[in-house]
Design a protein around this motif. Structure first.
Motif, PDB file in Angstrom:
ATOM      1  N   ILE A   1      12.670  -3.533  -7.366  1.00  0.00           N
ATOM      2  CA  ILE A   1      11.673  -3.552  -8.431  1.00  0.00           C
ATOM      3  C   ILE A   1      10.684  -4.711  -8.310  1.00  0.00           C
ATOM      4  O   ILE A   1       9.482  -4.520  -8.518  1.00  0.00           O
ATOM      5  CB  ILE A   1      12.366  -3.554  -9.815  1.00  0.00           C
ATOM      6  CG1 ILE A   1      13.204  -2.273  -9.972  1.00  0.00           C
ATOM      7  CG2 ILE A   1      11.338  -3.658 -10.933  1.00  0.00           C
ATOM      8  CD1 ILE A   1      12.404  -0.980  -9.842  1.00  0.00           C
ATOM      9  N   PRO A   2      11.115  -5.941  -7.980  1.00  0.00           N
ATOM     10  CA  PRO A   2      10.102  -7.001  -7.815  1.00  0.00           C
ATOM     11  C   PRO A   2       9.021  -6.640  -6.805  1.00  0.00           C
ATOM     12  O   PRO A   2       7.843  -6.930  -7.023  1.00  0.00           O
ATOM     13  CB  PRO A   2      10.942  -8.197  -7.351  1.00  0.00           C
ATOM     14  CG  PRO A   2      12.281  -7.963  -7.952  1.00  0.00           C
ATOM     15  CD  PRO A   2      12.483  -6.477  -7.874  1.00  0.00           C
ATOM     16  N   ARG A   3       9.380  -5.998  -5.692  1.00  0.00           N
ATOM     17  CA  ARG A   3       8.367  -5.606  -4.709  1.00  0.00           C
ATOM     18  C   ARG A   3       7.434  -4.551  -5.301  1.00  0.00           C
ATOM     19  O   ARG A   3       6.231  -4.542  -5.041  1.00  0.00           O
ATOM     20  CB  ARG A   3       9.036  -5.082  -3.435  1.00  0.00           C
ATOM     21  CG  ARG A   3       8.057  -4.940  -2.265  1.00  0.00           C
ATOM     22  CD  ARG A   3       8.777  -4.491  -1.000  1.00  0.00           C
ATOM     23  NE  ARG A   3       9.874  -5.364  -0.652  1.00  0.00           N
ATOM     24  CZ  ARG A   3       9.729  -6.521   0.000  1.00  0.00           C
ATOM     25  NH1 ARG A   3       8.523  -6.919   0.366  1.00  0.00           N
ATOM     26  NH2 ARG A   3      10.785  -7.249   0.278  1.00  0.00           N
ATOM     27  N   PHE A   4       7.997  -3.643  -6.089  1.00  0.00           N
ATOM     28  CA  PHE A   4       7.174  -2.643  -6.764  1.00  0.00           C
ATOM     29  C   PHE A   4       6.154  -3.329  -7.670  1.00  0.00           C
ATOM     30  O   PHE A   4       4.986  -2.930  -7.759  1.00  0.00           O
ATOM     31  CB  PHE A   4       8.057  -1.702  -7.592  1.00  0.00           C
ATOM     32  CG  PHE A   4       7.827  -0.252  -7.302  1.00  0.00           C
ATOM     33  CD1 PHE A   4       6.567   0.310  -7.429  1.00  0.00           C
ATOM     34  CD2 PHE A   4       8.871   0.563  -6.903  1.00  0.00           C
ATOM     35  CE1 PHE A   4       6.349   1.649  -7.170  1.00  0.00           C
ATOM     36  CE2 PHE A   4       8.667   1.900  -6.636  1.00  0.00           C
ATOM     37  CZ  PHE A   4       7.399   2.451  -6.767  1.00  0.00           C
ATOM     38  N   CYS A   5       6.585  -4.386  -8.364  1.00  0.00           N
ATOM     39  CA  CYS A   5       5.677  -5.103  -9.255  1.00  0.00           C
ATOM     40  C   CYS A   5       4.558  -5.781  -8.469  1.00  0.00           C
ATOM     41  O   CYS A   5       3.401  -5.790  -8.911  1.00  0.00           O
ATOM     42  CB  CYS A   5       6.452  -6.124 -10.080  1.00  0.00           C
ATOM     43  SG  CYS A   5       7.578  -5.382 -11.297  1.00  0.00           S
ATOM     44  N   TYR A   6       4.892  -6.337  -7.305  1.00  0.00           N
ATOM     45  CA  TYR A   6       3.847  -6.925  -6.464  1.00  0.00           C
ATOM     46  C   TYR A   6       2.833  -5.859  -6.039  1.00  0.00           C
ATOM     47  O   TYR A   6       1.628  -6.124  -5.977  1.00  0.00           O
ATOM     48  CB  TYR A   6       4.457  -7.575  -5.229  1.00  0.00           C
ATOM     49  CG  TYR A   6       4.965  -8.979  -5.449  1.00  0.00           C
ATOM     50  CD1 TYR A   6       4.116 -10.071  -5.373  1.00  0.00           C
ATOM     51  CD2 TYR A   6       6.313  -9.222  -5.741  1.00  0.00           C
ATOM     52  CE1 TYR A   6       4.581 -11.363  -5.577  1.00  0.00           C
ATOM     53  CE2 TYR A   6       6.787 -10.512  -5.948  1.00  0.00           C
ATOM     54  CZ  TYR A   6       5.921 -11.583  -5.862  1.00  0.00           C
ATOM     55  OH  TYR A   6       6.378 -12.867  -6.070  1.00  0.00           O
ATOM     56  N   ALA A   7       3.315  -4.656  -5.743  1.00  0.00           N
ATOM     57  CA  ALA A   7       2.409  -3.569  -5.362  1.00  0.00           C
ATOM     58  C   ALA A   7       1.489  -3.193  -6.507  1.00  0.00           C
ATOM     59  O   ALA A   7       0.280  -2.992  -6.318  1.00  0.00           O
ATOM     60  CB  ALA A   7       3.228  -2.360  -4.900  1.00  0.00           C
TER      61      ALA A   7
ATOM     62  N   GLN B   1       0.834  -1.207   0.000  1.00  0.00           N
ATOM     63  CA  GLN B   1       0.000   0.000   0.000  1.00  0.00           C
ATOM     64  C   GLN B   1       0.872   1.262   0.000  1.00  0.00           C
ATOM     65  O   GLN B   1       0.584   2.229  -0.715  1.00  0.00           O
ATOM     66  CB  GLN B   1      -0.927   0.002   1.230  1.00  0.00           C
ATOM     67  CG  GLN B   1      -2.005  -1.071   1.200  1.00  0.00           C
ATOM     68  CD  GLN B   1      -1.484  -2.442   1.632  1.00  0.00           C
ATOM     69  OE1 GLN B   1      -0.326  -2.584   2.042  1.00  0.00           O
ATOM     70  NE2 GLN B   1      -2.341  -3.455   1.550  1.00  0.00           N
ATOM     71  N   GLU B   2       1.948   1.245   0.788  1.00  0.00           N
ATOM     72  CA  GLU B   2       2.849   2.399   0.823  1.00  0.00           C
ATOM     73  C   GLU B   2       3.534   2.599  -0.528  1.00  0.00           C
ATOM     74  O   GLU B   2       3.706   3.745  -0.986  1.00  0.00           O
ATOM     75  CB  GLU B   2       3.888   2.203   1.917  1.00  0.00           C
ATOM     76  CG  GLU B   2       3.325   2.298   3.328  1.00  0.00           C
ATOM     77  CD  GLU B   2       4.312   1.876   4.392  1.00  0.00           C
ATOM     78  OE1 GLU B   2       4.231   2.391   5.521  1.00  0.00           O
ATOM     79  OE2 GLU B   2       5.175   1.024   4.092  1.00  0.00           O
ATOM     80  N   LEU B   3       3.915   1.521  -1.165  1.00  0.00           N
ATOM     81  CA  LEU B   3       4.542   1.635  -2.481  1.00  0.00           C
ATOM     82  C   LEU B   3       3.563   2.170  -3.517  1.00  0.00           C
ATOM     83  O   LEU B   3       3.928   2.963  -4.390  1.00  0.00           O
ATOM     84  CB  LEU B   3       5.077   0.275  -2.921  1.00  0.00           C
ATOM     85  CG  LEU B   3       6.353  -0.195  -2.225  1.00  0.00           C
ATOM     86  CD1 LEU B   3       6.698  -1.612  -2.648  1.00  0.00           C
ATOM     87  CD2 LEU B   3       7.518   0.742  -2.530  1.00  0.00           C
TER      88      LEU B   3
END
Length: 371
Positions: free
Chosen positions: A276-282, A187-189
């Motif tokens: 970037i992978p975490r950004f993609c999950y967001a 959510q923060e991302l």
């Protein structure tokens, strides 16, 4: 001639066993574990040799550290203990990436990123589900005998059973601290993605620019959801873009961009350390897309395998590296990222890590092909 060949083979085998025993106190050990231990031994000798106290003056340059560690492994390579593809010489046995890996897992301290000066990190135990991780630069052979006998080598990590904590003479570290800084929530991302200020682009990209756009609703794992921007003529709004920087290494730079009918109008480049992978999950979560994972029972009551649709962000990947064994990626599988040998009692720890990523976990009974 056959007798001569037999003698040479025996000598090579004995040499290989000798190096392994000198490093980890046993005659058989995986090459990756021996590489890690050679670095620990070399750094300890260079920085703490002859009882020297741990200080800034004792720090060792990365170049010197690798040179000494390769010297330790040189007889191992000459004994034919590794395949030619792995070791054309001692220098190919140990790459600079090993120092970074040991730093990330808490064995080495980096004092200067520019000059790459290193010290051994203090020894400590990290509780990890059904076992402990032994972190720090203390060579394995300097452990108390009772602990050394219980040591299990797992890639570059050293593991001890839960009983080892009773008489542990050094410090402890929490798992959350060992995994690194707490990552922002999805959510923060997403809030960051929607509200970061963008600036007008000086030059709109042309056909020669290799730019890809991330489409959360596209099919397949995250890596297949990157599509050429030139094919997205109707794209409108904010998107995550990546620009190819060089070939053949396929180095990318990433940015958040505002598109108008597929044309780039505004942009803000992301820092190199952005996960970037975490950004993609967001972005997947914001689009209502759930990445899938599947538990597979290898035997009743035995270890588990885990197949994931998309690759894990850095923190979660590090946890799985310690809990299981990564298998070769299967690009033909809908869930190509595969792990095996995860203890059943560690399953809650894995699920607690995947839940914040919005991963949908399923279960397939029966034996796995990875067993």
């Amino acid at each position: 001639m056959s007798l001569e060949i037999e003698i040479v083979q025996i000598e090579r085998e004995e040499a290989r066993k000798h190096i392994a025993y000198q490093l980890v106190g046993r005659f058989e050990a995986p090459l990756l574990a021996l590489q890690a231990e050679a670095v620990r031994v070399a750094l300890w000798a260079l920085s703490r040799g002859r009882g020297r106290p741990l200080s800034l003056e004792a720090a060792v340059s990365g170049r010197t550290l690798l040179y000494r560690a390769r010297q330790i492994l040189q007889p191992y390579a000459e004994a034919g203990a590794v395949r030619p593809a792995e070791a054309a010489g001692a220098s190919s046995l140990l790459q600079p990436s090993m120092l970074k890996r040991l730093h990330e897992q808490g064995d080495l301290l980096m004092l200067s990123q520019a000059k790459e000066c290193w010290l051994p990190a203090p020894a400590r135990l990290v509780p990890l589900g059904s076992r402990y991780v032994l972190a720090g630069g203390l060579p394995s052979l300097l452990l108390p005998e009772a602990l050394r006998q219980q040591l299990r080598l797992h890639q570059t990590l050293r593991l001890l059973p839960s009983s080892a904590g009773r008489n542990w003479p050094f410090a402890f570290q929490s798992l959350a601290s060992w995994l690194g800084p707490q990552a922002p929530s999805l959510q923060e991302l997403n809030l960051f993605f929607q509200h970061i200020p963008l600036t007008n682009v000086d030059r709109p990209p042309d056909e020669s620019d290799q730019i890809e756009i991330y489409l959360p609703w596209a099919s397949g794992p995250q890596e297949k959801r990157w599509q050429p921007l030139a094919q997205q003529r109707s794209a409108q709004g904010r998107y995550l873009l990546r620009w190819r920087q060089s070939q053949p290494q396929q180095i990318w730079r990433y940015s958040i961009a505002l598109l108008d009918q597929g044309r780039l109008r505004q942009e803000q480049e992301l820092a190199a350390d952005h996960n970037i992978p975490r950004f993609c999950y967001a972005l997947d979560q914001a689009a209502g897309r759930l990445n899938q994972a599947e538990w597979i029972a290898t035997a009743p009551g035995g270890p588990l395998a885990l197949h994931l649709e998309s690759r894990l962000p850095r923190r979660e990947y590090r946890l799985l590296q310690a809990l299981g064994e990564q298998q070769p990626k299967d690009p033909k599988d809908a869930r190509p990222y595969r792990w095996r040998a995860i203890a059943a009692e560690d399953r809650p720890l894995v699920e607690a890590a995947l839940q914040p990523l919005g991963v949908r976990l399923m279960e397939r009974p029966g034996r796995s092909s990875l067993a």
